[in-house]
Scaffold this active site. Structure first.
Site, PDB file in Angstrom:
ATOM      1  N   CYS A 125     -13.953  -2.355  -0.223  1.00 46.56           N
ATOM      2  CA  CYS A 125     -14.169  -3.559  -1.030  1.00 46.56           C
ATOM      3  C   CYS A 125     -13.856  -4.814  -0.209  1.00 46.56           C
ATOM      4  O   CYS A 125     -14.590  -5.800  -0.262  1.00 46.56           O
ATOM      5  CB  CYS A 125     -13.306  -3.520  -2.281  1.00 46.56           C
ATOM      6  N   CYS A 150      -9.837  -1.640  -2.430  1.00 47.56           N
ATOM      7  CA  CYS A 150      -9.770  -0.707  -1.302  1.00 47.56           C
ATOM      8  C   CYS A 150     -10.331  -1.368  -0.033  1.00 47.56           C
ATOM      9  O   CYS A 150     -10.868  -2.458  -0.071  1.00 47.56           O
ATOM     10  CB  CYS A 150     -10.574   0.553  -1.628  1.00 47.56           C
TER      11      CYS A 150
END
Length: 78
Positions: free
Chosen positions: A13, A10
């Site tokens: 991240c 994501c």
């Protein structure tokens, strides 16, 4: 030093990985940075929320994106 960024890929991240690399650069440190996206592997570290940051197999951060300065503080003591 071996660093793992835990998360499914994501935006948070990705930002944590970017901030980790920036922290390493600011400290003049070299380390291998690995992305871990497998849910079973992530769960094995015992974190319930991603992203997570693991340094030398020790979870140092989970559930949020830290700024480069904070990550640098975490890494400086190693």
């Amino acid at each position: 030093m071996h660093i793992k960024v835990l998360g499914p890929g994501c935006a948070n991240c990705v930002n944590l990985e970017k901030n980790t690399r920036a922290a390493l650069a600011s400290l003049g440190m070299e380390a291998s940075v690995e992305k871990v996206t497998d849910y079973a592997d992530i769960a094995g570290y015992g974190i319930m929320r991603t992203p997570g940051l693991v340094v030398d197999e020790q979870v140092v951060l989970s559930g949020r994106v830290a700024k480069p300065a904070e990550i640098a503080q975490l890494l400086a003591g190693r």
